[in-house]
Design an enzyme around this catalytic site. Structure first.
Site, PDB file in Angstrom:
ATOM      1  N   SER A 123       0.834  -1.203   0.000  1.00  0.00           N
ATOM      2  CA  SER A 123       0.000   0.000   0.000  1.00  0.00           C
ATOM      3  C   SER A 123       0.865   1.248   0.000  1.00  0.00           C
ATOM      4  O   SER A 123       1.978   1.247   0.565  1.00  0.00           O
ATOM      5  CB  SER A 123      -0.862  -0.030   1.267  1.00  0.00           C
ATOM      6  OG  SER A 123      -1.429   1.235   1.482  1.00  0.00           O
ATOM      7  N   TYR A 148      -2.062  -1.001  10.944  1.00  0.00           N
ATOM      8  CA  TYR A 148      -2.287  -1.576   9.612  1.00  0.00           C
ATOM      9  C   TYR A 148      -1.125  -1.207   8.682  1.00  0.00           C
ATOM     10  O   TYR A 148      -0.508  -2.070   8.050  1.00  0.00           O
ATOM     11  CB  TYR A 148      -3.623  -1.086   9.018  1.00  0.00           C
ATOM     12  CG  TYR A 148      -3.708  -1.356   7.530  1.00  0.00           C
ATOM     13  CD1 TYR A 148      -3.867  -2.652   7.054  1.00  0.00           C
ATOM     14  CD2 TYR A 148      -3.568  -0.320   6.600  1.00  0.00           C
ATOM     15  CE1 TYR A 148      -3.895  -2.918   5.685  1.00  0.00           C
ATOM     16  CE2 TYR A 148      -3.601  -0.569   5.236  1.00  0.00           C
ATOM     17  CZ  TYR A 148      -3.764  -1.866   4.788  1.00  0.00           C
ATOM     18  OH  TYR A 148      -3.776  -2.127   3.446  1.00  0.00           O
ATOM     19  N   LYS A 152       2.000  -3.511   6.885  1.00  0.00           N
ATOM     20  CA  LYS A 152       2.352  -3.596   5.455  1.00  0.00           C
ATOM     21  C   LYS A 152       3.848  -3.347   5.268  1.00  0.00           C
ATOM     22  O   LYS A 152       4.518  -4.033   4.486  1.00  0.00           O
ATOM     23  CB  LYS A 152       1.541  -2.565   4.648  1.00  0.00           C
ATOM     24  CG  LYS A 152       0.078  -2.932   4.500  1.00  0.00           C
ATOM     25  CD  LYS A 152      -0.089  -4.065   3.493  1.00  0.00           C
ATOM     26  CE  LYS A 152      -1.346  -4.854   3.727  1.00  0.00           C
ATOM     27  NZ  LYS A 152      -1.514  -6.021   2.881  1.00  0.00           N
ATOM     28  N   VAL A 216     -17.059  15.157   5.382  1.00  0.00           N
ATOM     29  CA  VAL A 216     -15.824  15.500   4.667  1.00  0.00           C
ATOM     30  C   VAL A 216     -14.822  15.924   5.735  1.00  0.00           C
ATOM     31  O   VAL A 216     -15.023  16.907   6.440  1.00  0.00           O
ATOM     32  CB  VAL A 216     -16.064  16.639   3.649  1.00  0.00           C
ATOM     33  CG1 VAL A 216     -14.750  17.037   2.989  1.00  0.00           C
ATOM     34  CG2 VAL A 216     -17.094  16.215   2.611  1.00  0.00           C
TER      35      VAL A 216
HETATM   36  P1  NAD Z   1     -10.721  -7.671   1.281  1.00  0.00           P
HETATM   37  O1  NAD Z   1     -10.956  -7.667   2.748  1.00  0.00           O
HETATM   38  O2  NAD Z   1     -11.881  -7.468   0.385  1.00  0.00           O
HETATM   39  O3  NAD Z   1      -9.977  -9.010   0.839  1.00  0.00           O
HETATM   40  C1  NAD Z   1      -9.063  -9.670   1.672  1.00  0.00           C
HETATM   41  C2  NAD Z   1      -9.460 -11.144   1.673  1.00  0.00           C
HETATM   42  O4  NAD Z   1      -8.551 -11.848   2.513  1.00  0.00           O
HETATM   43  C3  NAD Z   1     -10.880 -11.379   2.213  1.00  0.00           C
HETATM   44  O5  NAD Z   1     -11.597 -12.184   1.302  1.00  0.00           O
HETATM   45  C4  NAD Z   1     -10.640 -12.104   3.534  1.00  0.00           C
HETATM   46  O6  NAD Z   1     -11.678 -13.000   3.819  1.00  0.00           O
HETATM   47  C5  NAD Z   1      -9.308 -12.777   3.273  1.00  0.00           C
HETATM   48  N1  NAD Z   1      -8.523 -13.063   4.473  1.00  0.00           N
HETATM   49  C6  NAD Z   1      -8.265 -12.233   5.516  1.00  0.00           C
HETATM   50  N2  NAD Z   1      -7.516 -12.869   6.428  1.00  0.00           N
HETATM   51  C7  NAD Z   1      -7.277 -14.116   5.947  1.00  0.00           C
HETATM   52  C8  NAD Z   1      -6.567 -15.233   6.443  1.00  0.00           C
HETATM   53  N3  NAD Z   1      -5.938 -15.204   7.623  1.00  0.00           N
HETATM   54  N4  NAD Z   1      -6.528 -16.353   5.675  1.00  0.00           N
HETATM   55  C9  NAD Z   1      -7.173 -16.408   4.490  1.00  0.00           C
HETATM   56  N5  NAD Z   1      -7.878 -15.375   3.979  1.00  0.00           N
HETATM   57  C10 NAD Z   1      -7.920 -14.247   4.700  1.00  0.00           C
HETATM   58  O7  NAD Z   1      -9.601  -6.559   1.011  1.00  0.00           O
HETATM   59  P2  NAD Z   1      -9.057  -6.011  -0.383  1.00  0.00           P
HETATM   60  O8  NAD Z   1      -9.474  -4.595  -0.509  1.00  0.00           O
HETATM   61  O9  NAD Z   1      -9.347  -6.966  -1.472  1.00  0.00           O
HETATM   62  O10 NAD Z   1      -7.504  -6.006  -0.067  1.00  0.00           O
HETATM   63  C11 NAD Z   1      -6.640  -7.058  -0.467  1.00  0.00           C
HETATM   64  C12 NAD Z   1      -5.236  -6.737   0.015  1.00  0.00           C
HETATM   65  O11 NAD Z   1      -4.840  -5.481  -0.528  1.00  0.00           O
HETATM   66  C13 NAD Z   1      -5.133  -6.606   1.515  1.00  0.00           C
HETATM   67  O12 NAD Z   1      -3.909  -7.200   1.920  1.00  0.00           O
HETATM   68  C14 NAD Z   1      -5.087  -5.124   1.763  1.00  0.00           C
HETATM   69  O13 NAD Z   1      -4.373  -4.785   2.907  1.00  0.00           O
HETATM   70  C15 NAD Z   1      -4.370  -4.635   0.507  1.00  0.00           C
HETATM   71  N6  NAD Z   1      -4.690  -3.238   0.166  1.00  0.00           N
HETATM   72  C16 NAD Z   1      -5.998  -2.874  -0.034  1.00  0.00           C
HETATM   73  C17 NAD Z   1      -6.304  -1.541  -0.328  1.00  0.00           C
HETATM   74  C18 NAD Z   1      -7.733  -1.102  -0.514  1.00  0.00           C
HETATM   75  O14 NAD Z   1      -7.998   0.105  -0.464  1.00  0.00           O
HETATM   76  N7  NAD Z   1      -8.668  -1.994  -0.778  1.00  0.00           N
HETATM   77  C19 NAD Z   1      -5.271  -0.596  -0.433  1.00  0.00           C
HETATM   78  C20 NAD Z   1      -3.954  -1.006  -0.249  1.00  0.00           C
HETATM   79  C21 NAD Z   1      -3.667  -2.341   0.051  1.00  0.00           C
HETATM   80  N1  UDP Z   2     -12.604  11.018   3.588  1.00  0.00           N
HETATM   81  C1  UDP Z   2     -13.678  11.834   3.918  1.00  0.00           C
HETATM   82  N2  UDP Z   2     -14.796  11.242   4.433  1.00  0.00           N
HETATM   83  C2  UDP Z   2     -14.884   9.901   4.653  1.00  0.00           C
HETATM   84  C3  UDP Z   2     -13.793   9.090   4.309  1.00  0.00           C
HETATM   85  C4  UDP Z   2     -12.660   9.681   3.791  1.00  0.00           C
HETATM   86  O1  UDP Z   2     -13.618  13.045   3.745  1.00  0.00           O
HETATM   87  O2  UDP Z   2     -15.932   9.433   5.146  1.00  0.00           O
HETATM   88  C5  UDP Z   2     -11.404  11.639   2.978  1.00  0.00           C
HETATM   89  C6  UDP Z   2     -10.111  11.381   3.727  1.00  0.00           C
HETATM   90  O3  UDP Z   2      -9.918  12.387   4.707  1.00  0.00           O
HETATM   91  C7  UDP Z   2      -9.080  11.436   2.595  1.00  0.00           C
HETATM   92  C8  UDP Z   2      -9.856  10.882   1.394  1.00  0.00           C
HETATM   93  O4  UDP Z   2     -11.239  11.043   1.713  1.00  0.00           O
HETATM   94  O5  UDP Z   2      -8.728  12.784   2.316  1.00  0.00           O
HETATM   95  C9  UDP Z   2      -9.580   9.409   1.101  1.00  0.00           C
HETATM   96  O6  UDP Z   2      -9.774   8.685   2.304  1.00  0.00           O
HETATM   97  P1  UDP Z   2      -9.753   7.087   2.331  1.00  0.00           P
HETATM   98  O7  UDP Z   2      -9.977   6.682   3.739  1.00  0.00           O
HETATM   99  O8  UDP Z   2     -10.682   6.570   1.306  1.00  0.00           O
HETATM  100  O9  UDP Z   2      -8.289   6.723   1.826  1.00  0.00           O
HETATM  101  P2  UDP Z   2      -6.867   6.994   2.532  1.00  0.00           P
HETATM  102  O10 UDP Z   2      -6.995   8.143   3.470  1.00  0.00           O
HETATM  103  O11 UDP Z   2      -6.531   5.720   3.202  1.00  0.00           O
HETATM  104  O12 UDP Z   2      -5.941   7.311   1.407  1.00  0.00           O
END
Ligand code: NAD
Ligand code: UDP
Length: 341
Positions: A123, A148, A152, A216
Protein backbone atom coordinates in the site's frame (compact mmCIF):
# COMPACT_ATOMS: atom_id res chain seq x y z
CA UNK A 1 -1.62 -22.17 -11.99
CA UNK A 2 -1.44 -19.31 -9.52
CA UNK A 3 -2.55 -19.34 -5.90
CA UNK A 4 -4.43 -16.21 -4.83
CA UNK A 5 -4.66 -15.84 -1.08
CA UNK A 6 -7.64 -13.66 -0.15
CA UNK A 7 -9.00 -14.29 -3.65
CA UNK A 8 -12.65 -14.02 -2.55
CA UNK A 9 -12.04 -10.41 -1.50
CA UNK A 10 -12.45 -7.18 -3.42
CA UNK A 11 -9.05 -7.03 -5.13
CA UNK A 12 -8.21 -10.75 -5.23
CA UNK A 13 -11.47 -11.59 -7.02
CA UNK A 14 -10.70 -9.07 -9.76
CA UNK A 15 -7.18 -10.50 -10.11
CA UNK A 16 -8.69 -13.98 -10.42
CA UNK A 17 -10.98 -12.90 -13.27
CA UNK A 18 -8.15 -11.14 -15.11
CA UNK A 19 -5.86 -14.16 -14.82
CA UNK A 20 -8.57 -16.65 -15.83
CA UNK A 21 -9.51 -14.45 -18.81
CA UNK A 22 -6.09 -15.31 -20.20
CA UNK A 23 -6.96 -19.00 -20.09
CA UNK A 24 -4.85 -19.62 -16.98
CA UNK A 25 -5.88 -21.50 -13.85
CA UNK A 26 -6.42 -20.06 -10.41
CA UNK A 27 -6.64 -21.57 -6.94
CA UNK A 28 -8.16 -19.33 -4.28
CA UNK A 29 -7.40 -19.72 -0.58
CA UNK A 30 -9.65 -17.61 1.66
CA UNK A 31 -11.08 -17.92 5.16
CA UNK A 32 -14.03 -15.67 4.17
CA UNK A 33 -13.53 -13.45 7.22
CA UNK A 34 -14.26 -10.41 5.06
CA UNK A 35 -15.91 -11.91 1.98
CA UNK A 36 -18.57 -14.38 0.92
CA UNK A 37 -18.64 -17.66 -0.92
CA UNK A 38 -20.89 -16.03 -3.52
CA UNK A 39 -17.79 -14.17 -4.78
CA UNK A 40 -16.47 -17.51 -6.04
CA UNK A 41 -19.70 -18.09 -8.01
CA UNK A 42 -19.45 -14.61 -9.50
CA UNK A 43 -15.86 -15.22 -10.55
CA UNK A 44 -17.05 -18.46 -12.21
CA UNK A 45 -19.79 -16.59 -14.07
CA UNK A 46 -17.38 -13.96 -15.35
CA UNK A 47 -14.58 -16.36 -16.24
CA UNK A 48 -16.90 -19.00 -17.73
CA UNK A 49 -15.44 -21.72 -15.50
CA UNK A 50 -14.90 -22.07 -11.77
CA UNK A 51 -11.63 -21.21 -10.04
CA UNK A 52 -10.32 -23.74 -7.54
CA UNK A 53 -11.41 -22.73 -4.06
CA UNK A 54 -10.15 -23.84 -0.67
CA UNK A 55 -11.69 -22.49 2.51
CA UNK A 56 -8.85 -21.95 4.94
CA UNK A 57 -6.40 -19.68 6.68
CA UNK A 58 -3.17 -18.43 5.17
CA UNK A 59 -1.46 -18.91 8.54
CA UNK A 60 -2.16 -22.64 8.40
CA UNK A 61 1.24 -24.00 7.39
CA UNK A 62 0.09 -27.57 6.98
CA UNK A 63 -2.70 -26.52 4.65
CA UNK A 64 -0.31 -24.42 2.56
CA UNK A 65 2.14 -27.33 2.31
CA UNK A 66 -0.67 -29.55 1.05
CA UNK A 67 -1.88 -27.03 -1.53
CA UNK A 68 1.61 -26.32 -2.82
CA UNK A 69 2.22 -30.08 -3.11
CA UNK A 70 -1.10 -31.09 -4.66
CA UNK A 71 -1.64 -28.30 -7.19
CA UNK A 72 0.73 -27.19 -9.98
CA UNK A 73 1.19 -23.72 -8.45
CA UNK A 74 4.07 -21.73 -9.89
CA UNK A 75 3.32 -18.29 -8.42
CA UNK A 76 1.38 -16.73 -5.57
CA UNK A 77 -0.55 -13.45 -5.35
CA UNK A 78 -0.81 -12.67 -1.66
CA UNK A 79 -3.90 -10.52 -1.01
CA UNK A 80 -5.12 -12.14 2.21
CA UNK A 81 -5.01 -9.70 5.05
CA UNK A 82 -6.92 -7.36 7.30
CA UNK A 83 -7.27 -3.76 6.12
CA UNK A 84 -9.42 -1.65 8.46
CA UNK A 85 -7.24 1.12 9.87
CA UNK A 86 -9.41 1.91 12.93
CA UNK A 87 -9.75 -1.76 13.83
CA UNK A 88 -5.97 -2.15 13.58
CA UNK A 89 -5.56 0.50 16.29
CA UNK A 90 -7.95 -1.39 18.58
CA UNK A 91 -6.64 -4.86 17.75
CA UNK A 92 -3.00 -4.49 16.72
CA UNK A 93 -2.00 -8.05 17.57
CA UNK A 94 -4.69 -9.52 15.31
CA UNK A 95 -3.39 -7.33 12.49
CA UNK A 96 0.26 -8.23 13.00
CA UNK A 97 -0.63 -11.89 13.40
CA UNK A 98 -2.69 -12.07 10.19
CA UNK A 99 -0.77 -9.67 7.98
CA UNK A 100 2.82 -10.24 9.10
CA UNK A 101 2.43 -13.76 10.50
CA UNK A 102 0.48 -14.84 7.41
CA UNK A 103 3.20 -13.53 5.12
CA UNK A 104 5.97 -15.27 7.07
CA UNK A 105 4.17 -18.62 7.00
CA UNK A 106 3.41 -18.23 3.30
CA UNK A 107 7.05 -17.49 2.44
CA UNK A 108 8.20 -20.47 4.51
CA UNK A 109 5.79 -22.82 2.75
CA UNK A 110 6.69 -21.44 -0.69
CA UNK A 111 10.42 -21.84 -0.08
CA UNK A 112 9.95 -25.42 1.06
CA UNK A 113 7.82 -26.21 -2.00
CA UNK A 114 10.27 -24.52 -4.37
CA UNK A 115 7.80 -21.83 -5.49
CA UNK A 116 9.65 -18.52 -5.59
CA UNK A 117 7.43 -16.10 -7.54
CA UNK A 118 5.35 -13.88 -5.29
CA UNK A 119 3.26 -10.75 -5.79
CA UNK A 120 2.32 -8.90 -2.61
CA UNK A 121 -0.57 -6.47 -1.96
CA UNK A 122 1.21 -3.55 -0.38
CA UNK A 123 0.00 0.00 0.00
CA UNK A 124 1.03 3.60 -0.55
CA UNK A 125 0.59 3.92 3.20
CA UNK A 126 4.20 2.66 3.53
CA UNK A 127 5.37 6.06 2.25
CA UNK A 128 4.03 7.66 5.45
CA UNK A 129 3.64 11.41 5.28
CA UNK A 130 5.78 11.88 2.19
CA UNK A 131 5.42 15.52 1.15
CA UNK A 132 7.05 15.38 -2.29
CA UNK A 133 4.45 14.65 -4.99
CA UNK A 134 4.20 12.59 -7.06
CA UNK A 135 5.53 9.71 -4.99
CA UNK A 136 8.00 7.49 -6.79
CA UNK A 137 9.28 4.12 -5.63
CA UNK A 138 12.61 5.73 -4.71
CA UNK A 139 10.95 7.82 -1.97
CA UNK A 140 11.99 6.46 1.37
CA UNK A 141 9.31 4.59 3.23
CA UNK A 142 8.02 6.61 6.16
CA UNK A 143 6.51 5.89 9.51
CA UNK A 144 2.94 4.65 8.94
CA UNK A 145 0.59 6.20 11.49
CA UNK A 146 -1.32 3.03 12.44
CA UNK A 147 -0.71 -0.71 12.98
CA UNK A 148 -2.29 -1.58 9.61
CA UNK A 149 0.23 0.58 7.73
CA UNK A 150 3.02 -0.66 9.96
CA UNK A 151 2.08 -4.27 9.22
CA UNK A 152 2.35 -3.60 5.46
CA UNK A 153 5.80 -2.06 5.92
CA UNK A 154 6.85 -5.00 8.08
CA UNK A 155 5.65 -7.45 5.41
CA UNK A 156 7.67 -5.57 2.79
CA UNK A 157 10.76 -5.77 5.02
CA UNK A 158 10.24 -9.48 5.64
CA UNK A 159 10.00 -10.07 1.89
CA UNK A 160 13.08 -7.95 1.16
CA UNK A 161 15.09 -10.04 3.62
CA UNK A 162 13.70 -13.26 2.20
CA UNK A 163 14.56 -12.20 -1.36
CA UNK A 164 18.07 -11.26 -0.21
CA UNK A 165 18.58 -14.65 1.39
CA UNK A 166 18.10 -16.82 -1.69
CA UNK A 167 18.63 -15.77 -5.32
CA UNK A 168 15.76 -17.92 -6.56
CA UNK A 169 13.12 -15.53 -5.23
CA UNK A 170 11.33 -13.04 -7.49
CA UNK A 171 9.03 -10.88 -5.41
CA UNK A 172 6.93 -7.94 -6.56
CA UNK A 173 5.74 -5.46 -3.94
CA UNK A 174 2.75 -3.66 -5.44
CA UNK A 175 2.03 -0.39 -3.67
CA UNK A 176 -1.63 0.33 -4.29
CA UNK A 177 -2.84 3.90 -4.15
CA UNK A 178 -6.65 4.17 -3.66
CA UNK A 179 -8.49 1.30 -5.36
CA UNK A 180 -12.14 2.06 -6.11
CA UNK A 181 -14.70 1.04 -8.72
CA UNK A 182 -16.05 -2.38 -9.59
CA UNK A 183 -16.20 -4.87 -12.42
CA UNK A 184 -18.16 -3.36 -15.34
CA UNK A 185 -20.59 -6.32 -15.21
CA UNK A 186 -21.79 -5.14 -11.80
CA UNK A 187 -21.06 -8.63 -10.44
CA UNK A 188 -17.91 -7.92 -8.44
CA UNK A 189 -17.11 -5.02 -6.16
CA UNK A 190 -16.32 -4.00 -2.62
CA UNK A 191 -18.83 -5.19 -0.04
CA UNK A 192 -17.99 -3.70 3.36
CA UNK A 193 -19.30 -5.77 6.26
CA UNK A 194 -19.12 -2.91 8.79
CA UNK A 195 -19.25 0.91 8.68
CA UNK A 196 -16.93 1.89 5.84
CA UNK A 197 -13.85 3.89 6.66
CA UNK A 198 -12.90 4.78 3.10
CA UNK A 199 -14.41 7.60 1.10
CA UNK A 200 -16.01 5.72 -1.79
CA UNK A 201 -17.79 2.93 0.10
CA UNK A 202 -19.18 5.51 2.51
CA UNK A 203 -20.27 7.82 -0.29
CA UNK A 204 -22.04 4.92 -2.03
CA UNK A 205 -23.99 4.10 1.12
CA UNK A 206 -25.06 7.75 1.43
CA UNK A 207 -26.10 7.77 -2.23
CA UNK A 208 -28.23 4.65 -1.76
CA UNK A 209 -29.90 6.08 1.35
CA UNK A 210 -28.29 3.70 3.85
CA UNK A 211 -26.57 6.63 5.57
CA UNK A 212 -27.65 10.19 5.99
CA UNK A 213 -24.66 12.31 5.06
CA UNK A 214 -21.02 12.08 4.12
CA UNK A 215 -18.54 13.66 6.52
CA UNK A 216 -15.82 15.50 4.67
CA UNK A 217 -12.80 15.36 6.94
CA UNK A 218 -10.90 18.63 6.79
CA UNK A 219 -11.30 21.62 4.48
CA UNK A 220 -8.13 23.39 5.59
CA UNK A 221 -5.52 21.23 3.87
CA UNK A 222 -2.97 23.00 1.64
CA UNK A 223 -4.80 21.77 -1.49
CA UNK A 224 -6.71 23.78 -4.14
CA UNK A 225 -10.10 23.37 -2.40
CA UNK A 226 -8.83 22.52 1.10
CA UNK A 227 -9.91 18.85 1.05
CA UNK A 228 -7.59 15.84 0.90
CA UNK A 229 -6.24 14.71 -2.46
CA UNK A 230 -5.77 11.03 -3.39
CA UNK A 231 -4.89 8.94 -6.43
CA UNK A 232 -8.01 6.82 -7.07
CA UNK A 233 -7.44 3.82 -9.32
CA UNK A 234 -10.01 1.52 -10.94
CA UNK A 235 -9.84 -1.97 -9.41
CA UNK A 236 -9.76 -3.57 -12.89
CA UNK A 237 -6.69 -1.48 -13.80
CA UNK A 238 -5.20 -2.53 -10.49
CA UNK A 239 -5.91 -6.21 -11.20
CA UNK A 240 -4.24 -5.90 -14.60
CA UNK A 241 -1.18 -4.52 -12.80
CA UNK A 242 -0.94 -7.89 -11.03
CA UNK A 243 -1.01 -9.91 -14.23
CA UNK A 244 1.70 -7.65 -15.70
CA UNK A 245 3.77 -8.07 -12.53
CA UNK A 246 3.38 -11.86 -12.63
CA UNK A 247 4.67 -11.83 -16.21
CA UNK A 248 7.57 -9.49 -15.46
CA UNK A 249 8.68 -11.54 -12.46
CA UNK A 250 9.42 -14.49 -14.74
CA UNK A 251 12.39 -12.52 -16.04
CA UNK A 252 13.48 -10.84 -12.80
CA UNK A 253 15.10 -11.95 -9.57
CA UNK A 254 15.13 -10.39 -6.13
CA UNK A 255 12.73 -7.70 -5.02
CA UNK A 256 10.88 -5.28 -7.30
CA UNK A 257 8.70 -2.43 -6.12
CA UNK A 258 5.96 -0.94 -8.29
CA UNK A 259 3.44 1.81 -7.64
CA UNK A 260 -0.05 1.08 -8.89
CA UNK A 261 -1.71 4.46 -9.28
CA UNK A 262 -2.87 6.72 -12.08
CA UNK A 263 -0.50 9.63 -11.43
CA UNK A 264 -3.39 12.04 -10.95
CA UNK A 265 -4.95 13.18 -7.69
CA UNK A 266 -8.53 14.25 -6.99
CA UNK A 267 -9.82 16.07 -3.92
CA UNK A 268 -12.74 14.83 -1.84
CA UNK A 269 -14.95 17.58 -3.27
CA UNK A 270 -13.92 16.71 -6.82
CA UNK A 271 -14.91 13.09 -6.21
CA UNK A 272 -18.29 14.11 -4.77
CA UNK A 273 -18.97 16.51 -7.65
CA UNK A 274 -17.96 13.95 -10.27
CA UNK A 275 -20.20 11.34 -8.61
CA UNK A 276 -23.20 13.66 -8.57
CA UNK A 277 -22.57 14.51 -12.21
CA UNK A 278 -22.31 10.95 -13.54
CA UNK A 279 -25.14 9.49 -11.47
CA UNK A 280 -27.45 12.47 -10.95
CA UNK A 281 -27.69 11.48 -7.27
CA UNK A 282 -27.10 14.31 -4.76
CA UNK A 283 -24.75 13.63 -1.84
CA UNK A 284 -25.66 15.37 1.42
CA UNK A 285 -22.45 16.25 3.26
CA UNK A 286 -21.11 17.99 6.32
CA UNK A 287 -17.65 19.39 6.91
CA UNK A 288 -15.84 17.91 9.89
CA UNK A 289 -12.37 18.42 11.39
CA UNK A 290 -9.43 16.55 9.88
CA UNK A 291 -9.34 12.83 10.58
CA UNK A 292 -6.34 11.95 12.82
CA UNK A 293 -3.50 10.39 10.86
CA UNK A 294 -4.69 11.67 7.45
CA UNK A 295 -2.26 13.34 5.11
CA UNK A 296 -3.07 16.21 2.73
CA UNK A 297 -2.01 14.68 -0.57
CA UNK A 298 -0.97 11.37 -1.99
CA UNK A 299 -0.56 10.53 -5.63
CA UNK A 300 1.73 8.20 -7.53
CA UNK A 301 4.49 8.57 -10.00
CA UNK A 302 3.51 5.53 -12.11
CA UNK A 303 6.39 5.78 -14.65
CA UNK A 304 8.38 2.84 -13.30
CA UNK A 305 5.37 0.54 -13.72
CA UNK A 306 4.93 1.74 -17.28
CA UNK A 307 8.62 1.27 -18.11
CA UNK A 308 9.12 -2.09 -16.41
CA UNK A 309 5.66 -3.67 -16.64
CA UNK A 310 4.23 -1.96 -19.69
CA UNK A 311 1.27 -1.20 -17.45
CA UNK A 312 -0.72 1.95 -16.98
CA UNK A 313 -4.14 2.75 -15.58
CA UNK A 314 -6.74 3.48 -18.27
CA UNK A 315 -10.03 4.21 -16.52
CA UNK A 316 -11.16 7.77 -15.82
CA UNK A 317 -12.58 8.89 -12.49
CA UNK A 318 -16.01 9.01 -14.16
CA UNK A 319 -15.79 5.37 -15.21
CA UNK A 320 -14.64 4.32 -11.73
CA UNK A 321 -17.65 6.08 -10.20
CA UNK A 322 -20.12 4.77 -12.78
CA UNK A 323 -18.96 1.18 -12.24
CA UNK A 324 -18.99 1.58 -8.45
CA UNK A 325 -22.56 2.92 -8.56
CA UNK A 326 -23.76 0.07 -10.80
CA UNK A 327 -22.32 -2.42 -8.31
CA UNK A 328 -23.91 -0.61 -5.37
CA UNK A 329 -27.35 -0.59 -7.05
CA UNK A 330 -27.05 -4.32 -7.82
CA UNK A 331 -26.12 -5.05 -4.22
CA UNK A 332 -29.08 -3.09 -3.01
CA UNK A 333 -31.42 -4.92 -5.38
CA UNK A 334 -30.10 -8.32 -4.21
CA UNK A 335 -30.49 -7.34 -0.58
CA UNK A 336 -34.11 -6.30 -1.14
CA UNK A 337 -34.89 -9.59 -2.91
CA UNK A 338 -33.21 -11.50 -0.06
CA UNK A 339 -35.25 -9.65 2.55
CA UNK A 340 -38.50 -10.18 0.58
CA UNK A 341 -37.86 -13.94 0.56
P1 NAD B 1 -10.72 -7.67 1.28
O1 NAD B 1 -10.96 -7.67 2.75
O2 NAD B 1 -11.88 -7.47 0.38
O3 NAD B 1 -9.98 -9.01 0.84
C1 NAD B 1 -9.06 -9.67 1.67
C2 NAD B 1 -9.46 -11.14 1.67
O4 NAD B 1 -8.55 -11.85 2.51
C3 NAD B 1 -10.88 -11.38 2.21
O5 NAD B 1 -11.60 -12.18 1.30
C4 NAD B 1 -10.64 -12.10 3.53
O6 NAD B 1 -11.68 -13.00 3.82
C5 NAD B 1 -9.31 -12.78 3.27
N1 NAD B 1 -8.52 -13.06 4.47
C6 NAD B 1 -8.27 -12.23 5.52
N2 NAD B 1 -7.52 -12.87 6.43
C7 NAD B 1 -7.28 -14.12 5.95
C8 NAD B 1 -6.57 -15.23 6.44
N3 NAD B 1 -5.94 -15.20 7.62
N4 NAD B 1 -6.53 -16.35 5.67
C9 NAD B 1 -7.17 -16.41 4.49
N5 NAD B 1 -7.88 -15.37 3.98
C10 NAD B 1 -7.92 -14.25 4.70
O7 NAD B 1 -9.60 -6.56 1.01
P2 NAD B 1 -9.06 -6.01 -0.38
O8 NAD B 1 -9.47 -4.59 -0.51
O9 NAD B 1 -9.35 -6.97 -1.47
O10 NAD B 1 -7.50 -6.01 -0.07
C11 NAD B 1 -6.64 -7.06 -0.47
C12 NAD B 1 -5.24 -6.74 0.02
O11 NAD B 1 -4.84 -5.48 -0.53
C13 NAD B 1 -5.13 -6.61 1.51
O12 NAD B 1 -3.91 -7.20 1.92
C14 NAD B 1 -5.09 -5.12 1.76
O13 NAD B 1 -4.37 -4.79 2.91
C15 NAD B 1 -4.37 -4.64 0.51
N6 NAD B 1 -4.69 -3.24 0.17
C16 NAD B 1 -6.00 -2.87 -0.03
C17 NAD B 1 -6.30 -1.54 -0.33
C18 NAD B 1 -7.73 -1.10 -0.51
O14 NAD B 1 -8.00 0.10 -0.46
N7 NAD B 1 -8.67 -1.99 -0.78
C19 NAD B 1 -5.27 -0.60 -0.43
C20 NAD B 1 -3.95 -1.01 -0.25
C21 NAD B 1 -3.67 -2.34 0.05
N1 UDP C 1 -12.60 11.02 3.59
C1 UDP C 1 -13.68 11.83 3.92
N2 UDP C 1 -14.80 11.24 4.43
C2 UDP C 1 -14.88 9.90 4.65
C3 UDP C 1 -13.79 9.09 4.31
C4 UDP C 1 -12.66 9.68 3.79
O1 UDP C 1 -13.62 13.05 3.74
O2 UDP C 1 -15.93 9.43 5.15
C5 UDP C 1 -11.40 11.64 2.98
C6 UDP C 1 -10.11 11.38 3.73
O3 UDP C 1 -9.92 12.39 4.71
C7 UDP C 1 -9.08 11.44 2.59
C8 UDP C 1 -9.86 10.88 1.39
O4 UDP C 1 -11.24 11.04 1.71
O5 UDP C 1 -8.73 12.78 2.32
C9 UDP C 1 -9.58 9.41 1.10
O6 UDP C 1 -9.77 8.68 2.30
P1 UDP C 1 -9.75 7.09 2.33
O7 UDP C 1 -9.98 6.68 3.74
O8 UDP C 1 -10.68 6.57 1.31
O9 UDP C 1 -8.29 6.72 1.83
P2 UDP C 1 -6.87 6.99 2.53
O10 UDP C 1 -6.99 8.14 3.47
O11 UDP C 1 -6.53 5.72 3.20
O12 UDP C 1 -5.94 7.31 1.41
Amino acid sequence: MILITGGAGYIGAHVAVEWMDRGEDVLILDNLCNSERSAIERISTLAGRPPGFVYGDVRNRRLLDTLLRDYPIDAVVHCAGLKAVGESVREPLRYYDTNVGGSVVLCQAMAQAGVFRLVFSSSATVYGDCTRMPISETCTTGQPTNPYGMSKLMCENVMKSVAGSDPRWSIGLLRYFNPIGAHASGLLGEAPTSTPNNLLPYLLQVASGERQALSVYGRDYPTPDGTGVRDYIHVVDLAQGHTCALDALRERRGISVWNLGTGRGYSVLEVINAFEKVTGVPIPMTFEPRRPGDIACCWADPRKSLEELGWQARHSLESMLTDAWRWQCNQHRHEKIRQAN
